[in-house]
Scaffold this active site. Structure first.
Site, PDB file in Angstrom:
ATOM      1  N   GLN B 204       0.829  -1.201   0.000  1.00 37.16           N
ATOM      2  CA  GLN B 204       0.000   0.000   0.000  1.00 37.16           C
ATOM      3  C   GLN B 204       0.866   1.255   0.000  1.00 37.16           C
ATOM      4  O   GLN B 204       0.346   2.357  -0.066  1.00 37.16           O
ATOM      5  CB  GLN B 204      -0.873   0.042   1.267  1.00 37.16           C
ATOM      6  CG  GLN B 204      -1.918  -1.044   1.334  1.00 37.16           C
ATOM      7  CD  GLN B 204      -2.537  -1.114   2.716  1.00 37.16           C
ATOM      8  OE1 GLN B 204      -2.293  -2.052   3.468  1.00 37.16           O
ATOM      9  NE2 GLN B 204      -3.350  -0.137   3.085  1.00 37.16           N
ATOM     10  N   PHE B 235      -5.818  -4.274   3.371  1.00 33.91           N
ATOM     11  CA  PHE B 235      -6.573  -3.918   4.585  1.00 33.91           C
ATOM     12  C   PHE B 235      -5.711  -3.275   5.667  1.00 33.91           C
ATOM     13  O   PHE B 235      -6.060  -3.332   6.847  1.00 33.91           O
ATOM     14  CB  PHE B 235      -7.309  -5.148   5.141  1.00 33.91           C
ATOM     15  CG  PHE B 235      -8.012  -5.964   4.101  1.00 33.91           C
ATOM     16  CD1 PHE B 235      -9.093  -5.436   3.415  1.00 33.91           C
ATOM     17  CD2 PHE B 235      -7.582  -7.238   3.761  1.00 33.91           C
ATOM     18  CE1 PHE B 235      -9.740  -6.160   2.431  1.00 33.91           C
ATOM     19  CE2 PHE B 235      -8.215  -7.974   2.772  1.00 33.91           C
ATOM     20  CZ  PHE B 235      -9.301  -7.431   2.108  1.00 33.91           C
ATOM     21  N   GLU B 239       0.703  -1.818   4.590  1.00 41.09           N
ATOM     22  CA  GLU B 239       1.050  -0.403   4.658  1.00 41.09           C
ATOM     23  C   GLU B 239       2.515  -0.264   5.068  1.00 41.09           C
ATOM     24  O   GLU B 239       3.350   0.173   4.276  1.00 41.09           O
ATOM     25  CB  GLU B 239       0.137   0.336   5.645  1.00 41.09           C
ATOM     26  CG  GLU B 239       0.465   1.829   5.715  1.00 41.09           C
ATOM     27  CD  GLU B 239      -0.484   2.616   6.602  1.00 41.09           C
ATOM     28  OE1 GLU B 239      -1.570   2.117   6.937  1.00 41.09           O
ATOM     29  OE2 GLU B 239      -0.146   3.759   6.953  1.00 41.09           O
ATOM     30  N   ARG B 317      -5.623   7.107  17.355  1.00 41.25           N
ATOM     31  CA  ARG B 317      -6.917   7.043  16.677  1.00 41.25           C
ATOM     32  C   ARG B 317      -7.953   6.327  17.539  1.00 41.25           C
ATOM     33  O   ARG B 317      -9.140   6.688  17.530  1.00 41.25           O
ATOM     34  CB  ARG B 317      -6.795   6.396  15.300  1.00 41.25           C
ATOM     35  CG  ARG B 317      -8.083   6.439  14.488  1.00 41.25           C
ATOM     36  CD  ARG B 317      -7.885   6.073  13.021  1.00 41.25           C
ATOM     37  NE  ARG B 317      -7.384   7.172  12.216  1.00 41.25           N
ATOM     38  CZ  ARG B 317      -8.160   8.035  11.545  1.00 41.25           C
ATOM     39  NH1 ARG B 317      -9.489   7.925  11.584  1.00 41.25           N
ATOM     40  NH2 ARG B 317      -7.639   9.003  10.836  1.00 41.25           N
ATOM     41  N   ARG B 349      -7.633  -1.665   8.707  1.00 36.14           N
ATOM     42  CA  ARG B 349      -8.926  -1.032   8.441  1.00 36.14           C
ATOM     43  C   ARG B 349      -9.599  -0.512   9.720  1.00 36.14           C
ATOM     44  O   ARG B 349     -10.177  -1.276  10.492  1.00 36.14           O
ATOM     45  CB  ARG B 349      -9.831  -2.051   7.755  1.00 36.14           C
ATOM     46  CG  ARG B 349     -10.941  -1.437   6.927  1.00 36.14           C
ATOM     47  CD  ARG B 349     -11.678  -2.543   6.192  1.00 36.14           C
ATOM     48  NE  ARG B 349     -12.504  -2.038   5.092  1.00 36.14           N
ATOM     49  CZ  ARG B 349     -13.104  -2.808   4.202  1.00 36.14           C
ATOM     50  NH1 ARG B 349     -12.969  -4.108   4.247  1.00 36.14           N
ATOM     51  NH2 ARG B 349     -13.831  -2.278   3.252  1.00 36.14           N
ATOM     52  N   PHE B 351      -7.788   1.291  11.968  1.00 40.12           N
ATOM     53  CA  PHE B 351      -6.548   1.846  12.536  1.00 40.12           C
ATOM     54  C   PHE B 351      -6.718   2.236  14.004  1.00 40.12           C
ATOM     55  O   PHE B 351      -6.360   3.335  14.414  1.00 40.12           O
ATOM     56  CB  PHE B 351      -6.160   3.068  11.692  1.00 40.12           C
ATOM     57  CG  PHE B 351      -4.700   3.431  11.696  1.00 40.12           C
ATOM     58  CD1 PHE B 351      -3.770   2.666  11.013  1.00 40.12           C
ATOM     59  CD2 PHE B 351      -4.240   4.565  12.363  1.00 40.12           C
ATOM     60  CE1 PHE B 351      -2.423   3.030  10.982  1.00 40.12           C
ATOM     61  CE2 PHE B 351      -2.891   4.929  12.350  1.00 40.12           C
ATOM     62  CZ  PHE B 351      -1.986   4.152  11.649  1.00 40.12           C
ATOM     63  N   THR B 453      -3.923  11.371  10.887  1.00 41.60           N
ATOM     64  CA  THR B 453      -3.707  12.263  12.032  1.00 41.60           C
ATOM     65  C   THR B 453      -2.247  12.701  12.102  1.00 41.60           C
ATOM     66  O   THR B 453      -1.917  13.624  12.824  1.00 41.60           O
ATOM     67  CB  THR B 453      -4.122  11.571  13.345  1.00 41.60           C
ATOM     68  OG1 THR B 453      -3.339  10.387  13.504  1.00 41.60           O
ATOM     69  CG2 THR B 453      -5.597  11.216  13.315  1.00 41.60           C
ATOM     70  N   ALA B 522      -5.953   5.098   5.591  1.00 42.17           N
ATOM     71  CA  ALA B 522      -6.788   6.072   6.285  1.00 42.17           C
ATOM     72  C   ALA B 522      -8.013   6.454   5.453  1.00 42.17           C
ATOM     73  O   ALA B 522      -8.544   7.557   5.588  1.00 42.17           O
ATOM     74  CB  ALA B 522      -5.984   7.323   6.660  1.00 42.17           C
ATOM     75  N   GLU B 724     -12.737   2.555   5.453  1.00 39.58           N
ATOM     76  CA  GLU B 724     -12.740   1.994   6.804  1.00 39.58           C
ATOM     77  C   GLU B 724     -14.078   2.052   7.541  1.00 39.58           C
ATOM     78  O   GLU B 724     -14.425   1.100   8.247  1.00 39.58           O
ATOM     79  CB  GLU B 724     -11.682   2.723   7.658  1.00 39.58           C
ATOM     80  CG  GLU B 724     -10.264   2.473   7.179  1.00 39.58           C
ATOM     81  CD  GLU B 724      -9.289   3.479   7.761  1.00 39.58           C
ATOM     82  OE1 GLU B 724      -8.512   3.088   8.635  1.00 39.58           O
ATOM     83  OE2 GLU B 724      -9.320   4.651   7.353  1.00 39.58           O
TER      84      GLU B 724
END
Lengths: 495, 783
Positions: B204, B235, B239, B317, B349, B351, B453, B522, B724
């Protein structure tokens, strides 16, 4: 003795010799044939991304299709069959197959990695239906797709595609191509792949005898050989434990072992008869046994794996032994020295140990049908379809005039072997079939079992569920209007 | 000539690869024909969770058949680290200390993967065991953290708790989740001339893989190109955690000068890569007799594993979402990032958001049962003000004003269309007559903050070419993992140029085309890459318009693009013809576009500000049945109403809603990760780790896109992110199960069901509920 395997890849003939018999069909397709449409998702027959379809002559002379997992199918098992992959679905002019079109139009793919496997499972479902048959209902679709995992879509669009895919293409659309069933049947006949087979490569020998007598001889000569039918268990020794097996004797080419016969009020299921064939034979006559076999695994697993294999591997969590033991099934054991018959429950001696003498194999299991209609069998696992059992309870409780005449109660997942609950049975026998009897039976189960804790369930949960399943059997036999089931035909919330 | 274009904004266009997917022709990294001599890399896992690596002798490994090289930490020319945020605690290969069971100790590259695996078994590995820290409880007791605890607060939670008319406290365990992308981690590294490296990577975050490969090889970023055409699912799992495998493949390729592929099989993937964080939430809440929350103190402790990875932002988060849709007047939320000797947990997904929301929904449920109210009523009473609400309940516990709140309206519409009240009455009647099976229902809302964020990540780039035949090449930093990003961005470009979508070729993310990209994560993929592509398209459109105006002697404002054609005053020509003329006229037909998300400003030191551009909303009603004898459960019916703003593509959006919901349902029901006492993952394949199967899909599944949806902010065509948020709709499933358990007490007691609600947990809750209900009835009788 034939030294090469012969099969069809789509419409093309392949003859192979000198290869590694433990090579999986998946790896062969991807590495040797460079057909990359078939994917590896798990290498253990649980996700279905590798689903391919095998075509072979059916009992009526026509061609029979079954979906299987290419990731745990050894290459020699293709002998005499047709192998169809996602690459064979498109028409000669490049047009998408109706299954593919329905999936594309219904947004049934997201990441697309599982998609070829779903396409093959739907292809097999569509072929089952045939022209003029109504589209499959939700339960048939769920069952056809139980062995295909999708992590993206939530399945809705795939189910919609299954409903919309229509009948299989016929006539000019498939003529002479890999999907032409008559042409395939003729090509399979032309392979001349009869007679016993012996192939060898990479230190592994694979024998595929065609008669049980020959199997006895081979087993006598190779006492350490692995007997293999569907490879839904032994396949994982290779793909997961990375073991090498020296000698394999394959049962799938022996017609007499693939048979299911009814005689004397019993069903005799041969060592090479698949779950799927057993399911067809049991349909409507032993509803709980049939549902248990359905839940053993997906279509892909059921089309390859065998009831006898589920017994012979001696697993404490095999799903077929408890209901079969409750029904009083017996095993026919055979060797070059002759045959003997034993009660199924006597076969399981201890964890990993069965009553099997050197040179002996399980020829068949004989299942008395007299009480099969009333058998209660409950499989408890984290997921309803394609999951390994935490606890499985089977109850054959014969009640006359309100009194328990006999009770045969057997559990899986509660001991090192599938085991009858002797104390529970004794507590029930001769009593009025009432709450007090259930309480006595519940208490007795603690004397019968000391289950283990593992990642599937704790010991405490297993014992609690075993007891509660007795309650469930009581309720179902005495108050049939009370809903008690979340899965299977007639369960709560369907329709 | 048709007067409309195909596949513009709002059309239910098919996924760009749909035909390739169904025919098996879509190429994933493992499907790329291997270059001659390609090696296969096997990373050999540790067998201990925590140990000192005393000796690693690979001589016998190197001598094994087919082996080209065996690499340990000492063989890394650059830095032995692939940490995503520069914390330096993510070694490619173990160096000195073994941090978790399954950590790669060394890597073998051989002619075949079988040879590599067999060779690895020959290694001499000597270790000295160290005491492992495996659980949140152990880490909290030992003060073992990957980052310092962090607090978000407003007002005085302690005083509000002390003054509240009613108060209760509790604890909830929230399980993790494996991504179970169908395609495991995979990279194919191909050496290029002059020390360069080209890597096909299922990631990703191609830029991060690029930078990690460069860092590990000790080369500048410009020596490495990473390309990602598609992933077979991600998902969040690809990342940060794709970089290590890209780096190891590149290391083997660099050492040998041969192409090298590293593909983790399922068991290695599940053992060696991180998952959704499991959490322990503890709460102490004070509330009024009306059910309104007055004060809340909450602790959210996450099991991060051995390294920080993205855990800092993930736990943030979770804390940001510990309000879900509810106003928390006096509040203190503390996040703990526990370091354990387990695999390093990572993005998944939501996070962290789903875990925080699960915690507050548990609090709401407790309040409702305590007061004998329907949980839906307590949810209603605690909602943030709608826009213009005026009661001052519109600022989050981190200081962001909730300007776009539609949660209440959406919940009321859903409660009406799903007939919540009628069905609840029906369920009560059913339960009264059914001793074994019990049904339950719940409606839960979702409010999810959209933006990274980590503010600097909110940037995206795109590159658009128009060829002289009028066909368009579209590239951007976003990656396609199945979510339909590529078709959505193509729709936005098609709409801008007013051409058919099939005139646009989407292309693989490639670090040589768009540099320094942010991860596709995100939920921001189409928001950011869509806007960047739009910017590039607008640049080109302006150039074409200026050219056409000059060519046909009209003002640029008189040039109109419509239905594959361009009108310039009286003149009209096809888009393709204009492209050809513009090329002949020496107009540059290639442009980049750039976007950075506006209105963001968050001060983490103060834990106050605006971390999000906007919120996405949704709500779901789930109805379930449980078996009180076995603890099995089944979701019977689901109704969803979800806000996607003005949909760019309703078919793709509904796919995200449905798929996200079912994935969340799996997280909260059947997907259970189990480790043994040595830190060994016992559920590392689909035979033991159970994601939902087709038959688990509820018999009745209705979903709708919020028809009044429109983003209050200027996003791409006023759409909203959808990746998400729908996963979190599945909290309704857990609460419906809880509701069914509560029915055993006449709804008077909270089931306090932890997640995932496996049959074992449900049966335990049923038994506990029966015991508590019996005791409560006894107390009432005694009184």
């Amino acid at each position: 003795m034939r030294r090469e395997i012969r099969f069809l890849l789509g419409a093309e003939e392949r003859r192979l010799s000198g290869f590694d018999p433990l090579a999986t069909v998946l790896n062969w397709l991807r590495r040797e044939e460079r057909l990359a449409g078939t994917k590896e998702g798990c290498a253990e027959g649980d996700c279905g991304a590798c689903t391919v379809v095998l075509g072979e002559p059916g009992p009526d002379g026509g061609l029979r299709y079954r979906p299987v997992n290419a990731c745990i199918l050894f290459l020699p098992a293709l002998d005499g069959k047709q192998l169809l992959t996602v690459e064979h679905l498109k028409a000669a002019d490049g047009a998408l197959h109706p299954v593919q079109r329905a999936m594309a139009e219904r947004h049934a793919s997201q990441c697309g990695f599982c998609t070829p496997g779903f396409a093959m499972s739907l292809f097999a479902l569509q072929a089952d239906g045939g022209p003029g048959r109504p589209p499959a209902d939700r339960q048939a679709i769920d069952d056809a797709l139980a062995g295909n995992l999708c992590r993206c879509t939530g399945y809705g669009p795939i189910v919609a595609a299954a409903r919309a895919m229509g009948p299989p293409p016929a006539g000019a659309a498939v003529a002479d191509g890999p999907l032409d069933r008559a042409a395939t049947a003729a090509r399979l006949a032309a392979l001349d792949a009869g007679g016993p087979l012996a192939v060898e490569g990479a230190g592994t020998r694979w024998f595929a005898p065609t008669e049980a007598g020959a199997l006895c001889g081979l087993l006598a000569g190779h006492p350490g050989a692995v007997l293999l039918a569907g490879a839904t268990d032994a396949g994982l020794w290779v793909t997961k434990q990375h073991r090498r097996l020296e000698t394999i004797i394959y049962l799938g080419a022996i017609p007499e072992l693939r048979r299911i016969r009814e005689a004397g009020g019993a069903l005799e299921i041969g060592a090479a008869a698949t779950y799927e064939d057993a399911l067809a034979a049991l349909d409507g006559r032993a509803p709980d046994l049939a549902e248990t076999i359905r839940r053993i695994g997906s279509r892909q697993i059921r089309g390859a794996g065998t009831v006898v294999g589920n017994i012979a591997n001696g697993s404490p969590i095999g799903d077929s032994p408890p209901p079969l033991i409750a029904l009083g099934a017996t095993l026919a054991l055979r060797s070059a020295a002759g045959r003997r018959e034993i009660p199924l429950e006597a076969f399981f001696l201890d964890y990993g140990r069965q009553d099997l003498r050197p040179g002996e194999f399980v020829e068949s299991v004989r299942v008395p049908l007299a009480r099969a209609a009333g058998l209660r069998c409950y499989k408890v696992s984290k997921r309803f379809d394609q999951d390994i059992t935490a606890v499985l309870g089977a109850f054959d409780i014969e009640v006359a005039d309100g009194t328990v005449r006999s009770a045969r109660v057997c559990f899986g997942g509660m001991a090192a072997i599938p085991k009858r609950a002797a104390a529970c049975e004794a507590a029930l026998a001769g009593r009025r079939w009432d709450r007090a009897a259930v309480e006595a039976g519940r208490r007795a189960l603690e004397r019968d079992f000391a289950p283990i804790s593992d990642h599937r369930a704790s010991a405490g949960y297993r014992l609690a569920v075993a007891r509660n399943l007795l309650d469930k059997a009581f309720l179902e036999t005495t108050a049939p209007d009370i809903p008690t089931r979340l899965a299977g035909p007639g369960s709560h919330g369907h329709g | 000539m048709a007067d409309a274009t195909r596949g513009g904004v709002g059309a239910p266009a098919a996924h760009d690869s749909a035909a390739l997917h169904v025919s098996g022709e879509a190429v994933y990294v493992d499907d790329i024909p291997e270059p001659a001599g390609c090696l296969h890399v096997y990373p050999c896992p540790s067998r201990e969770a925590h140990a000192r690596l005393v000796r690693l002798d690979l001589a016998a490994v190197r001598a094994a058949p087919g082996v080209a090289c065996a690499l340990s930490a000492a063989d890394i020319p650059g830095e032995n680290d692939t940490s995503p945020t520069g914390t330096g605690d993510d070694p490619c290969l173990a160096d000195g200390t073994i941090h978790f069971l399954g950590q790669p100790l060394f890597a073998v590259a051989a002619e075949t993967i079988e040879q590599a695996r067999a060779a690895a078994a020959r290694a001499v590995v000597e270790t000295e065991p160290l005491e492992p820290v495996l659980t949140v409880e152990q880490a909290m007791a030992a003060g073992s953290f990957v980052q310092d605890p962090h607090t978000m607060r407003r007002g005085d939670a302690g005083r509000a708790l002390a003054a509240a008319p009613r108060r209760l406290s509790g604890r909830m365990e929230i399980g993790g989740q494996d991504h179970f992308y169908l395609e495991g981690q995979v990279s194919l590294a191909i050496p290029a001339e002059g020390g360069g490296m080209f890597v096909h990577c299922s990631t990703q975050h191609p830029s991060e893989a690029q930078h990690a490969v460069a860092k590990v090889l000790g080369r500048p970023d410009n020596a490495v190109t990473v390309e990602t055409r598609r992933m077979g699912g991600a998902f969040g799992g690809k990342e940060s955690q794709a970089a290590q495998w890209a780096a190891l493949a590149a290391l083997a390729a660099d050492r040998t000068g041969r192409a090298a592929k590293l593909r983790l099989d399922r068991d290695d993937d599940m053992t060696m890569t991180g998952k959704r964080h499991d959490f322990v939430a503890e709460y102490d809440v004070g509330f009024g007799a009306d059910g309104r929350i007055l004060g809340l103190s909450m602790s959210l402790a996450a099991r991060c594993g051995f390294s920080a990875d993205l855990s800092g932002a993930i736990v943030d988060r979770a804390m940001f979402h510990a309000d879900n849709c509810y106003h928390l007047p006096d509040v203190e939320i503390v996040g703990h990032r526990c370091r354990t000797n387990t695999v390093s947990n990572t993005a998944f997904r939501g996070f962290g958001g789903p875990q925080g929301m699960l915690a507050i929904e548990r609090v709401v449920e407790e309040i409702a049962r305590d007061l004998g109210l329907d949980p839906l009523e307590v949810r209603r009473r605690n909602l943030y003000d709608p826009p213009g609400g005026g009661s001052g309940r519109d600022v989050t516990h981190y200081g962001m004003k909730v300007e776009d709140n539609i949660a209440g309206a959406l919940m009321e519409e859903l409660a009406r269309s799903a007939r919540y009240a009628e069905r609840r009455a029906g369920i009560d009647a059913f339960n009264a007559a059914s001793p074994v099976l019990k049904r339950g229902i719940a409606l839960t809302p979702v409010k999810f903050g959209i933006s990274f964020t980590t503010t600097f990540l909110n940037q995206a780039g795109a590159l658009v070419h128009i060829y002289k035949d009028g066909s368009v090449h579209l590239n951007h930093g976003g990656t396609e993992m199945g979510q339909g990003l590529y078709v959505k961005v193509a729709q936005a470009v098609a709409e801008e140029f007013q051409i058919d979508i099939d005139r646009i070729a989407v292309s693989a993310a490639n670090t040589g085309k768009v540099p320094n990209t942010s991860p596709t994560a995100a939920s921001s993929g189409s928001d950011m890459n869509g806007m960047a592509a739009l910017a590039a398209a607008r640049t080109l459109k302006e150039r074409l318009a200026r050219f056409a105006a000059a060519r046909f002697g009209v003002a640029p404002s008189e040039v109109a693009f419509r239905a594959n054609r361009v009108r310039a005053g009286e003149a009209e020509l096809s888009f393709a013809e204009l492209a050809r003329l513009a090329w002949l006229g020496r107009v540059q037909l290639s442009a980049t576009g750039f976007y950075r998300t506006p209105r963001l400003g968050y001060d983490r030191e103060k834990a106050w500000g605006r971390p999000f551009f906007y919120f996405a909303y949704g709500a779901a009603v789930s109805e379930v049945a449980i078996d009180t004898l076995t603890g099995e459960s089944k979701v019977l019916a689901v109704d969803i109403l979800h806000d996607v703003g003005r949909s760019l593509n309703p078919a793709i959006d509904l796919g995200q809603i449905e798929g996200g919901f079912v994935q969340g349902m799996g997280w909260l029901t059947s997907e259970e990760l189990r480790w043994d006492g040595d830190g060994r993952l016992m559920t590392h394949a689909p035979s033991t780790y159970k994601i939902p199967a087709c038959g688990d899909r509820p018999e009745r599944f209705r979903m709708a896109i919020w028809p009044r949806g429109e983003n209050a902010e200027e996003t791409i065509h006023r759409s909203k992110a959808v990746g998400e948020p729908p996963l979190i709709l599945a909290i309704s499933v857990l609460h419906a199960i809880s509701d069914a358990v509560s029915s055993l007490s006449g709804g008077r007691l909270a089931a306090r069901l932890d997640a995932p609600a496996t049959p074992e947990r449900i049966l335990a809750a049923v038994e506990a509920m029966r015991a508590r209900a019996g005791a409560a009835a006894g107390r009432r009788a005694a009184e």
